[in-house]
Design a protein around this motif. Structure first.
Motif, PDB file in Angstrom:
ATOM      1  N   ALA A  68       0.837  -1.199   0.000  1.00 18.10           N
ATOM      2  CA  ALA A  68       0.000   0.000   0.000  1.00 18.10           C
ATOM      3  C   ALA A  68       0.871   1.247   0.000  1.00 18.10           C
ATOM      4  O   ALA A  68       2.030   1.219   0.442  1.00 18.10           O
ATOM      5  N   SER A 101      -4.911   7.028   2.551  1.00 18.77           N
ATOM      6  CA  SER A 101      -4.652   5.892   1.662  1.00 18.77           C
ATOM      7  C   SER A 101      -4.728   6.326   0.200  1.00 18.77           C
ATOM      8  O   SER A 101      -5.658   7.021  -0.199  1.00 18.77           O
ATOM      9  N   TYR A 118      -3.716   0.452  -2.933  1.00 20.96           N
ATOM     10  CA  TYR A 118      -3.674  -0.807  -2.204  1.00 20.96           C
ATOM     11  C   TYR A 118      -3.472  -1.949  -3.186  1.00 20.96           C
ATOM     12  O   TYR A 118      -3.729  -1.813  -4.388  1.00 20.96           O
ATOM     13  N   GLN A 127      -7.347   3.824  -4.296  1.00 19.03           N
ATOM     14  CA  GLN A 127      -8.353   4.033  -3.252  1.00 19.03           C
ATOM     15  C   GLN A 127      -9.469   4.907  -3.805  1.00 19.03           C
ATOM     16  O   GLN A 127      -9.205   5.851  -4.578  1.00 19.03           O
ATOM     17  N   TYR A 173     -15.121  -5.618  10.186  1.00 19.98           N
ATOM     18  CA  TYR A 173     -13.763  -5.264   9.756  1.00 19.98           C
ATOM     19  C   TYR A 173     -12.737  -5.440  10.859  1.00 19.98           C
ATOM     20  O   TYR A 173     -12.986  -5.117  12.025  1.00 19.98           O
ATOM     21  N   ARG A 210      -9.228  -3.087   5.436  1.00 17.79           N
ATOM     22  CA  ARG A 210      -9.903  -2.886   4.161  1.00 17.79           C
ATOM     23  C   ARG A 210     -11.077  -3.837   3.953  1.00 17.79           C
ATOM     24  O   ARG A 210     -12.100  -3.479   3.367  1.00 17.79           O
ATOM     25  N   THR A 211     -10.915  -5.078   4.399  1.00 20.07           N
ATOM     26  CA  THR A 211     -12.007  -6.047   4.299  1.00 20.07           C
ATOM     27  C   THR A 211     -12.047  -6.848   5.595  1.00 20.07           C
ATOM     28  O   THR A 211     -11.220  -6.629   6.481  1.00 20.07           O
ATOM     29  N   SER A 259      -8.645  -8.680   5.720  1.00 16.51           N
ATOM     30  CA  SER A 259      -7.437  -8.008   5.237  1.00 16.51           C
ATOM     31  C   SER A 259      -6.881  -7.075   6.298  1.00 16.51           C
ATOM     32  O   SER A 259      -7.630  -6.347   6.959  1.00 16.51           O
ATOM     33  N   ASP A 288      -7.634   1.138   4.923  1.00 12.35           N
ATOM     34  CA  ASP A 288      -8.253   2.082   4.000  1.00 12.35           C
ATOM     35  C   ASP A 288      -8.585   3.433   4.640  1.00 12.35           C
ATOM     36  O   ASP A 288      -8.562   4.455   3.945  1.00 12.35           O
TER      37      ASP A 288
END
Lengths: 106, 120
Positions: free
Chosen positions: A34, A46, A49, A55, B32, B100-101, B104, B108
């Motif tokens: 990232a 961000s 990624y 992003q 998350y 992010r997920t 993951s 983000d």
């Protein structure tokens, strides 16, 4: 631990320039790389990624690429708001590690 | 837009304890994983800890292992970092970050950070 070697540590550029920043991983990290942008006194933001993916909301002048264990962030046409410090980070394995940062100055 | 608001920072003496909180909103918190990342004054970013979405697994950096503990309360949409046996080198801005997920550890979104100063 995976070492992330980021270069250069700083660079001077002009508005409109194309800028590239490189990060080399000490071992394979797949595409779990990232890129973040940080302005003075602010939280990181961000940008990229999984090495290549932008992003949401980030302008397309930012792009990421990979060649083996070397990853590159490219800013296609530098604008005044892009002067900041940029960090790479691998998230393939623990401990998660960051590059040392690249300060982009006028 | 995702919102992460850290609190609990301050000045603490070496050897002391502090608990940071991160209030999350505008996303489904229990879907998350979450992270803490810190930045010492004038230095780069350092990963501190990660917790899975359901709290079932936690990972800590070696530099804080045995002293810091990440946890979460999904009923309160809040992430925590319990910091014990604090040292001068723990002085930093501590950022809360969203995974992010579900599975993951990529980041983000980041909070605005809270400053922890360890000094006598």
């Amino acid at each position: 631990d995976i070492q992330m070697t980021q270069s250069p540590s700083s660079l001077s550029a002009s508005v409109g320039d194309r800028v590239t920043i490189t990060c080399r991983a000490s071992q394979g990290i797949n595409n779990y790389l990232a890129w973040f942008q940080q302005k003075p006194g602010k939280a990181p933001k961000s940008l990229i990624y999984e090495a290549f993916s932008l992003q949401s909301g980030v302008p397309s002048k930012f792009s990421g690429s990979r060649s083996g264990t070397e990853f590159t962030l490219t800013i296609s046409s530098l604008q005044p708001e892009d002067f900041a410090t940029y960090y790479c980070q691998q998230y393939d394995s623990y401990p998660l590690t960051f590059g040392g940062g690249t300060k982009v100055e006028i | 837009q995702v919102q992460l608001v850290e609190s609990g920072g301050g000045v603490v003496q070496p050897g002391g304890s502090l608990r940071l909180s991160c209030a999350a909103s505008r996303f489904i918190f229990n879907d998350y994983g979450m992270l803490w990342v810190r930045q010492a004054p004038g230095k780069g970013l350092e990963w501190v800890a990660y917790i899975r979405h359901d709290g079932s697994n936690k990972y800590h950096a070696d530099s804080v292992k045995g002293r810091f503990t990440i946890s979460r309360d999904n009923s309160k949409n809040t992430l925590y970092l319990q910091m014990n046996s604090l040292r001068a080198e723990d002085t930093a801005v501590y950022y809360c970050a969203k995974g992010r997920t579900t599975n993951s550890v990529g980041i983000d979104y980041w909070g605005q950070g809270t400053l922890v100063t360890v000094s006598s």
